[in-house]
Design an enzyme around this catalytic site. Structure first.
Site, PDB file in Angstrom:
ATOM      1  N   PHE A 141      40.353  47.105  37.664  1.00 32.59           N
ATOM      2  CA  PHE A 141      39.565  46.716  38.940  1.00 32.59           C
ATOM      3  C   PHE A 141      39.491  45.014  38.846  1.00 32.59           C
ATOM      4  O   PHE A 141      38.134  44.621  37.815  1.00 32.59           O
ATOM      5  CB  PHE A 141      38.743  47.422  39.327  1.00 32.59           C
ATOM      6  CG  PHE A 141      37.787  46.457  40.638  1.00 32.59           C
ATOM      7  CD1 PHE A 141      38.523  47.869  41.403  1.00 32.59           C
ATOM      8  CD2 PHE A 141      37.022  46.138  40.894  1.00 32.59           C
ATOM      9  CE1 PHE A 141      37.839  47.251  42.645  1.00 32.59           C
ATOM     10  CE2 PHE A 141      36.370  45.744  41.509  1.00 32.59           C
ATOM     11  CZ  PHE A 141      36.925  46.360  43.162  1.00 32.59           C
TER      12      PHE A 141
ATOM     13  N   ASP B 113      38.758  39.359  31.987  1.00 29.54           N
ATOM     14  CA  ASP B 113      37.393  39.537  33.131  1.00 29.54           C
ATOM     15  C   ASP B 113      36.015  39.920  32.837  1.00 29.54           C
ATOM     16  O   ASP B 113      36.324  41.352  31.963  1.00 29.54           O
ATOM     17  CB  ASP B 113      38.474  40.203  33.865  1.00 29.54           C
ATOM     18  CG  ASP B 113      38.554  40.468  35.835  1.00 29.54           C
ATOM     19  OD1 ASP B 113      36.331  40.025  35.405  1.00 29.54           O
ATOM     20  OD2 ASP B 113      38.017  41.120  36.497  1.00 29.54           O
TER      21      ASP B 113
ATOM     22  N   LYS C  71      29.664  38.337  39.597  1.00 26.58           N
ATOM     23  CA  LYS C  71      28.778  38.663  40.137  1.00 26.58           C
ATOM     24  C   LYS C  71      27.255  37.995  39.323  1.00 26.58           C
ATOM     25  O   LYS C  71      26.341  37.627  39.735  1.00 26.58           O
ATOM     26  CB  LYS C  71      28.685  40.336  38.970  1.00 26.58           C
ATOM     27  CG  LYS C  71      29.376  41.028  39.811  1.00 26.58           C
ATOM     28  CD  LYS C  71      29.760  41.783  39.531  1.00 26.58           C
ATOM     29  CE  LYS C  71      31.485  43.107  40.684  1.00 26.58           C
ATOM     30  NZ  LYS C  71      30.969  42.748  41.741  1.00 26.58           N
TER      31      LYS C  71
END
Length: 398
Positions: free
Chosen positions: A138, A223, A252
């Protein structure tokens, strides 16, 4: 259904299926709904609220900078950006930073950088560069990114997708070795697959990937949007294996729970492929985001949140594994990034989330019939203990 939920349901696109809770206030690891009921946030906004809700230093950094200069675009220099980039690079050991807004934008920037590096540095023929990613990944929701997803819902109805991507099983270094060709530009990987179900690869996997990428002159791009910035008990999850990638995407928690902030950080050889006009963002690197991002990094260091995640994570994992329930298939993770997988034949993860919410514990289900426990890193052991107790009660009742 409250009026608030009804209004949102009427006027918002239905691309989310939220729990029926209307939150109005937060502090630390706690949030309150419109009736005044208190909940423990065990989700941390997918790691975006690692500093806790409304951290005083983050609120101060946001409001002070907002009162001076918020958005001006990268057409001009601003005072907060340089110090933000310097601190991010020094902490991660990278040479350059390219600021964006969301995690998906950081990943898209990494894909562009890798392809241009392949053509201008590695010597891959124009238009032939390929990027390897993992099944179950993801990396975001853009067309290019969902084009390399293996989740059918993320892809259905959104094609055709750009080419140039190859997929290998996560945690399988020999499969990566077989997939690399002379045209491979980069291997993009999450150190722990978050949305995929909090999947931790076998020990030594990332180190082996680093070795393969070095030998075949392939960029290793980590990531770390969910796993980075202390979430797993290290600044970057790659550090658990002593691996330094060629580039890292952060997002985030970089916004300190205040606003979207993301970065692509990389070695000079990669980042210097960008020339003025090659890439940009109206809001990327704006003074408000830069001030907040730098303070978010500094708070992690000043308050020992990385070490706290390691210590509390070990304790939490032990408490969770002490729950003896035939409904639980597996408990896995690192630091305060833990997934609890349930037997799909006996109970659904969404049902567990609903039952937990009724007891004042908020989290969300993800793939593999799993719920995540990824609370703000400022959470206390007492609140964690309360959350574990509620989970035990839910499983006993179910």
């Amino acid at each position: 259904m409250t009026a608030t939920i009804d209004l949102e349901d009427t006027w918002c696109a239905h691309n989310y299926h939220p729990l029926p809770v209307v939150l109005v206030r937060g502090e630390g690891a706690l949030v309150w709904d419109e009736t005044g009921r208190r909940y423990i946030d065990m989700m941390g906004a997918y790691s975006a609220v690692s500093h806790g809700h409304c951290h005083p230093r983050m609120v101060r950094a946001l409001t002070e900078q907002a009162g001076k200069l918020a958005v001006i675009s990268r057409a001009f220099h601003t005072a907060p950006l340089g110090p933000f980039a310097e601190l991010a690079c020094r902490l991660t050991g990278m040479d350059r930073a390219l600021p964006m807004n969301t995690g998906a934008e950081a990943v898209e920037t990494a894909l562009k950088a890798a392809r241009k590096w392949a053509y201008t540095v590695k010597g891959v023929p124009e238009g032939q560069a390929r990027i390897i990613a993992c099944r179950g990944n993801f990396h975001g929701r853009t067309i290019a990114i969902v084009g390399m997803s293996t989740v059918e819902q993320y892809r259905h109805g959104f094609g055709p997708f750009p080419g140039g991507f190859d997929l290998v099983p996560f945690g399988d270094a020999p499969a990566l070795e077989r997939a690399i060709t002379p045209d491979t530009a980069a291997f993009l990987v999450e150190p722990i697959q978050g949305e995929g179900g909090i999947i931790v690869p076998p020990d030594g996997y990332l180190a082996r990937c680093r070795e393969l990428c070095d030998r075949r002159r392939v960029l290793l791009i980590a990531d770390e949007i969910q796993t980075g910035l202390g979430r797993t008990g290290r600044l970057l999850a790659c550090e658990h294996e002593g691996v330094k990638p060629d580039a890292v995407t952060l997002g985030k928690a970089l916004g300190g729970g205040m606003l979207p902030v993301s970065l692509l950080l990389g070695k000079a050889e990669l980042m210097d492929v960008f020339q003025p006009g090659d890439h940009g963002s109206t809001f990327g690197g704006n003074p408000l985001a830069a001030a907040v991002g730098r303070e978010a990094l500094q708070v992690l260091l000043d308050e020992g949140l990385i070490e706290r995640a390691a210590q509390l994570g070990d304790w939490l994992m032990g408490r969770l594994r002490a729950i003896q329930s035939p409904l639980v298939r597996d408990i896995r993770g690192r630091g305060l990034f833990i997934g609890i997988e349930f037997d799909a034949g006996r109970i659904q993860a969404r049902d567990v989330c609903d039952r937990l919410a009724a007891k004042g514990i908020l989290t969300k289900d993800t793939h593999r019939n799993t719920i995540r426990f990824a609370p703000p890193l400022v959470i206390s052991r007492e609140l964690l203990d309360e959350a574990v107790g509620c989970l035990g009660a839910v499983l006993a009742e179910a």
